[in-house]
Scaffold this motif. Structure first.
Motif, PDB file in Angstrom:
ATOM      1  N   ARG A 182       0.843  -1.204   0.000  1.00 53.45           N
ATOM      2  CA  ARG A 182       0.000   0.000   0.000  1.00 53.45           C
ATOM      3  C   ARG A 182       0.881   1.259   0.000  1.00 53.45           C
ATOM      4  NH1 ARG A 182      -5.092   0.243   1.596  1.00 53.45           N
ATOM      5  NH2 ARG A 182      -4.908  -1.551   2.963  1.00 53.45           N
ATOM      6  N   VAL A 183       1.849   1.301   0.903  1.00 55.29           N
ATOM      7  CA  VAL A 183       2.745   2.452   1.029  1.00 55.29           C
ATOM      8  C   VAL A 183       3.610   2.597  -0.220  1.00 55.29           C
ATOM      9  CG1 VAL A 183       4.700   3.374   2.345  1.00 55.29           C
ATOM     10  CG2 VAL A 183       2.772   2.338   3.535  1.00 55.29           C
ATOM     11  N   LEU A 184       4.158   1.488  -0.686  1.00 56.65           N
ATOM     12  CA  LEU A 184       5.046   1.530  -1.850  1.00 56.65           C
ATOM     13  C   LEU A 184       4.307   2.007  -3.103  1.00 56.65           C
ATOM     14  CD1 LEU A 184       6.899  -1.811  -1.118  1.00 56.65           C
ATOM     15  CD2 LEU A 184       7.902   0.486  -1.005  1.00 56.65           C
ATOM     16  N   LEU A 185       3.082   1.545  -3.292  1.00 57.65           N
ATOM     17  CA  LEU A 185       2.301   1.989  -4.447  1.00 57.65           C
ATOM     18  C   LEU A 185       1.982   3.471  -4.340  1.00 57.65           C
ATOM     19  CD1 LEU A 185      -0.141  -1.024  -4.952  1.00 57.65           C
ATOM     20  CD2 LEU A 185       1.804  -0.377  -6.394  1.00 57.65           C
ATOM     21  N   LYS A 186       1.619   3.917  -3.142  1.00 60.54           N
ATOM     22  CA  LYS A 186       1.302   5.331  -2.944  1.00 60.54           C
ATOM     23  C   LYS A 186       2.527   6.203  -3.233  1.00 60.54           C
ATOM     24  CE  LYS A 186      -0.821   8.502   0.293  1.00 60.54           C
ATOM     25  NZ  LYS A 186      -1.485   8.670   1.583  1.00 60.54           N
ATOM     26  N   GLU A 187       3.696   5.794  -2.727  1.00 57.97           N
ATOM     27  CA  GLU A 187       4.932   6.548  -2.964  1.00 57.97           C
ATOM     28  C   GLU A 187       5.245   6.672  -4.450  1.00 57.97           C
ATOM     29  OE1 GLU A 187       7.353   5.261   1.094  1.00 57.97           O
ATOM     30  OE2 GLU A 187       7.990   4.446  -0.839  1.00 57.97           O
TER      31      GLU A 187
ATOM     32  N   MET B 271       8.968 -10.271  -9.071  1.00 58.19           N
ATOM     33  CA  MET B 271       8.373  -9.493 -10.165  1.00 58.19           C
ATOM     34  C   MET B 271       7.940  -8.118  -9.682  1.00 58.19           C
ATOM     35  SD  MET B 271       5.774 -11.366 -12.792  1.00 58.19           S
ATOM     36  CE  MET B 271       5.053 -12.420 -11.560  1.00 58.19           C
ATOM     37  N   ILE B 272       7.227  -8.100  -8.557  1.00 49.20           N
ATOM     38  CA  ILE B 272       6.720  -6.838  -8.016  1.00 49.20           C
ATOM     39  C   ILE B 272       7.871  -5.938  -7.593  1.00 49.20           C
ATOM     40  CG2 ILE B 272       5.424  -5.824  -6.096  1.00 49.20           C
ATOM     41  CD1 ILE B 272       3.555  -8.301  -6.296  1.00 49.20           C
ATOM     42  N   ALA B 273       8.874  -6.499  -6.933  1.00 43.87           N
ATOM     43  CA  ALA B 273      10.029  -5.704  -6.501  1.00 43.87           C
ATOM     44  C   ALA B 273      10.724  -5.063  -7.697  1.00 43.87           C
ATOM     45  CB  ALA B 273      10.998  -6.577  -5.718  1.00 43.87           C
ATOM     46  N   GLU B 274      10.842  -5.803  -8.779  1.00 41.44           N
ATOM     47  CA  GLU B 274      11.481  -5.255  -9.985  1.00 41.44           C
ATOM     48  C   GLU B 274      10.680  -4.078 -10.533  1.00 41.44           C
ATOM     49  OE1 GLU B 274      12.594  -6.685 -14.475  1.00 41.44           O
ATOM     50  OE2 GLU B 274      12.789  -8.155 -12.854  1.00 41.44           O
ATOM     51  N   VAL B 275       9.366  -4.242 -10.637  1.00 39.82           N
ATOM     52  CA  VAL B 275       8.513  -3.165 -11.147  1.00 39.82           C
ATOM     53  C   VAL B 275       8.589  -1.931 -10.245  1.00 39.82           C
ATOM     54  CG1 VAL B 275       6.102  -2.482 -11.519  1.00 39.82           C
ATOM     55  CG2 VAL B 275       6.937  -4.658 -12.433  1.00 39.82           C
ATOM     56  N   LEU B 276       8.646  -2.154  -8.932  1.00 34.48           N
ATOM     57  CA  LEU B 276       8.680  -1.037  -7.987  1.00 34.48           C
ATOM     58  C   LEU B 276      10.076  -0.470  -7.771  1.00 34.48           C
ATOM     59  CD1 LEU B 276       6.151  -2.296  -5.278  1.00 34.48           C
ATOM     60  CD2 LEU B 276       5.735  -0.754  -7.211  1.00 34.48           C
ATOM     61  N   GLY B 277      11.091  -1.102  -8.371  1.00 30.48           N
ATOM     62  CA  GLY B 277      12.456  -0.612  -8.243  1.00 30.48           C
ATOM     63  C   GLY B 277      13.065  -0.851  -6.871  1.00 30.48           C
TER      64      GLY B 277
ATOM     65  N   SER C 117      -1.419   2.525  -9.095  1.00 31.19           N
ATOM     66  CA  SER C 117      -2.610   1.851  -8.591  1.00 31.19           C
ATOM     67  C   SER C 117      -2.360   0.343  -8.554  1.00 31.19           C
ATOM     68  CB  SER C 117      -3.808   2.142  -9.493  1.00 31.19           C
ATOM     69  OG  SER C 117      -3.611   1.537 -10.767  1.00 31.19           O
ATOM     70  N   GLN C 118      -3.227  -0.353  -7.835  1.00 31.63           N
ATOM     71  CA  GLN C 118      -3.156  -1.816  -7.829  1.00 31.63           C
ATOM     72  C   GLN C 118      -3.373  -2.350  -9.242  1.00 31.63           C
ATOM     73  OE1 GLN C 118      -5.689  -3.580  -4.824  1.00 31.63           O
ATOM     74  NE2 GLN C 118      -5.206  -1.938  -3.395  1.00 31.63           N
ATOM     75  N   ALA C 119      -4.286  -1.721  -9.972  1.00 27.73           N
ATOM     76  CA  ALA C 119      -4.570  -2.149 -11.343  1.00 27.73           C
ATOM     77  C   ALA C 119      -3.345  -1.985 -12.235  1.00 27.73           C
ATOM     78  CB  ALA C 119      -5.750  -1.366 -11.907  1.00 27.73           C
ATOM     79  N   GLU C 120      -2.621  -0.872 -12.084  1.00 31.30           N
ATOM     80  CA  GLU C 120      -1.427  -0.647 -12.902  1.00 31.30           C
ATOM     81  C   GLU C 120      -0.323  -1.640 -12.545  1.00 31.30           C
ATOM     82  OE1 GLU C 120       1.219   0.866 -15.716  1.00 31.30           O
ATOM     83  OE2 GLU C 120      -0.960   0.948 -15.556  1.00 31.30           O
ATOM     84  N   LEU C 121      -0.153  -1.907 -11.255  1.00 35.15           N
ATOM     85  CA  LEU C 121       0.829  -2.918 -10.855  1.00 35.15           C
ATOM     86  C   LEU C 121       0.449  -4.270 -11.448  1.00 35.15           C
ATOM     87  CD1 LEU C 121       3.344  -3.735  -9.236  1.00 35.15           C
ATOM     88  CD2 LEU C 121       1.815  -4.146  -7.278  1.00 35.15           C
ATOM     89  N   GLY C 122      -0.827  -4.581 -11.419  1.00 31.94           N
ATOM     90  CA  GLY C 122      -1.298  -5.827 -12.015  1.00 31.94           C
ATOM     91  C   GLY C 122      -1.016  -5.889 -13.503  1.00 31.94           C
TER      92      GLY C 122
ATOM     93  N   ARG D 172       1.361  -4.379 -15.118  1.00 33.64           N
ATOM     94  CA  ARG D 172       2.811  -4.488 -15.341  1.00 33.64           C
ATOM     95  C   ARG D 172       3.382  -5.861 -14.964  1.00 33.64           C
ATOM     96  NH1 ARG D 172       5.530   1.274 -13.554  1.00 33.64           N
ATOM     97  NH2 ARG D 172       4.065   2.621 -14.677  1.00 33.64           N
ATOM     98  N   THR D 173       2.700  -6.561 -14.057  1.00 40.06           N
ATOM     99  CA  THR D 173       3.231  -7.845 -13.581  1.00 40.06           C
ATOM    100  C   THR D 173       2.453  -9.051 -14.091  1.00 40.06           C
ATOM    101  OG1 THR D 173       1.868  -7.770 -11.578  1.00 40.06           O
ATOM    102  CG2 THR D 173       4.104  -6.842 -11.433  1.00 40.06           C
ATOM    103  N   GLY D 174       1.228  -8.820 -14.553  1.00 37.70           N
ATOM    104  CA  GLY D 174       0.374  -9.942 -14.949  1.00 37.70           C
ATOM    105  C   GLY D 174      -0.338 -10.592 -13.767  1.00 37.70           C
ATOM    106  N   ILE D 175      -0.244  -9.988 -12.606  1.00 40.27           N
ATOM    107  CA  ILE D 175      -0.924 -10.487 -11.406  1.00 40.27           C
ATOM    108  C   ILE D 175      -2.261  -9.763 -11.298  1.00 40.27           C
ATOM    109  CG2 ILE D 175      -0.817 -10.688  -8.891  1.00 40.27           C
ATOM    110  CD1 ILE D 175       2.294 -10.485  -9.205  1.00 40.27           C
ATOM    111  N   HIS D 176      -3.323 -10.524 -11.078  1.00 28.91           N
ATOM    112  CA  HIS D 176      -4.656  -9.925 -11.014  1.00 28.91           C
ATOM    113  C   HIS D 176      -4.736  -8.910  -9.875  1.00 28.91           C
ATOM    114  CE1 HIS D 176      -8.996  -9.530 -10.874  1.00 28.91           C
ATOM    115  NE2 HIS D 176      -8.991 -10.025 -12.102  1.00 28.91           N
ATOM    116  N   ARG D 177      -5.392  -7.792 -10.145  1.00 36.07           N
ATOM    117  CA  ARG D 177      -5.539  -6.712  -9.170  1.00 36.07           C
ATOM    118  C   ARG D 177      -6.145  -7.198  -7.855  1.00 36.07           C
ATOM    119  NH1 ARG D 177      -9.272  -4.196  -7.007  1.00 36.07           N
ATOM    120  NH2 ARG D 177     -10.853  -5.022  -8.390  1.00 36.07           N
ATOM    121  N   SER D 178      -7.093  -8.128  -7.937  1.00 38.06           N
ATOM    122  CA  SER D 178      -7.723  -8.609  -6.702  1.00 38.06           C
ATOM    123  C   SER D 178      -6.719  -9.364  -5.826  1.00 38.06           C
ATOM    124  CB  SER D 178      -8.936  -9.484  -7.008  1.00 38.06           C
ATOM    125  OG  SER D 178      -8.555 -10.665  -7.672  1.00 38.06           O
ATOM    126  N   GLN D 179      -5.785 -10.078  -6.445  1.00 37.97           N
ATOM    127  CA  GLN D 179      -4.749 -10.774  -5.664  1.00 37.97           C
ATOM    128  C   GLN D 179      -3.852  -9.765  -4.967  1.00 37.97           C
ATOM    129  OE1 GLN D 179      -4.127 -14.227  -4.998  1.00 37.97           O
ATOM    130  NE2 GLN D 179      -2.954 -13.095  -3.484  1.00 37.97           N
TER     131      GLN D 179
END
Length: 81
Positions: free
Chosen positions: A10-15, A54-60, A19-24, A26-33
């Motif tokens: 939550r904090v990392l996405l806000k920083e 995967m998520i760590a890479e997208v978030l740098g 959005s959860q949808a955008e992370l999804g 970029r990663t192929g992981i469903h937003r609900s997950q």
């Protein structure tokens, strides 16, 4: 010894103004997950290392372990758990 604490997504996405949808997207992981990891860790558990990487890479992030807070547990307490 350390145990997994709260998910920091939550904090990392806000920083990063993502959005959860955008992370999804970029990663192929469903937003609900992603939402479950953020809101419902006790019920759905901790994400697997493959998804965390995967998520760590997208978030740098330097490490997938940065996706969670880590709580130190005293050795005598850890033995009883």
């Amino acid at each position: 010894m350390y145990v997994v604490g709260e998910c920091r997504l939550r904090v990392l996405l806000k920083e990063r103004k993502l959005s959860q949808a955008e992370l999804g997207r970029r990663t192929g992981i469903h937003r609900s997950q992603i939402g479950h990891w953020i809101n419902d860790r006790k019920r759905v558990g901790v994400m697997g290392l493959d998804k965390a990487r995967m998520i760590a890479e997208v978030l740098g992030l330097d490490s997938p372990y940065d996706l969670y807070e880590w709580d130190e547990v005293a050795p005598d307490k850890a033995a009883s758990e």
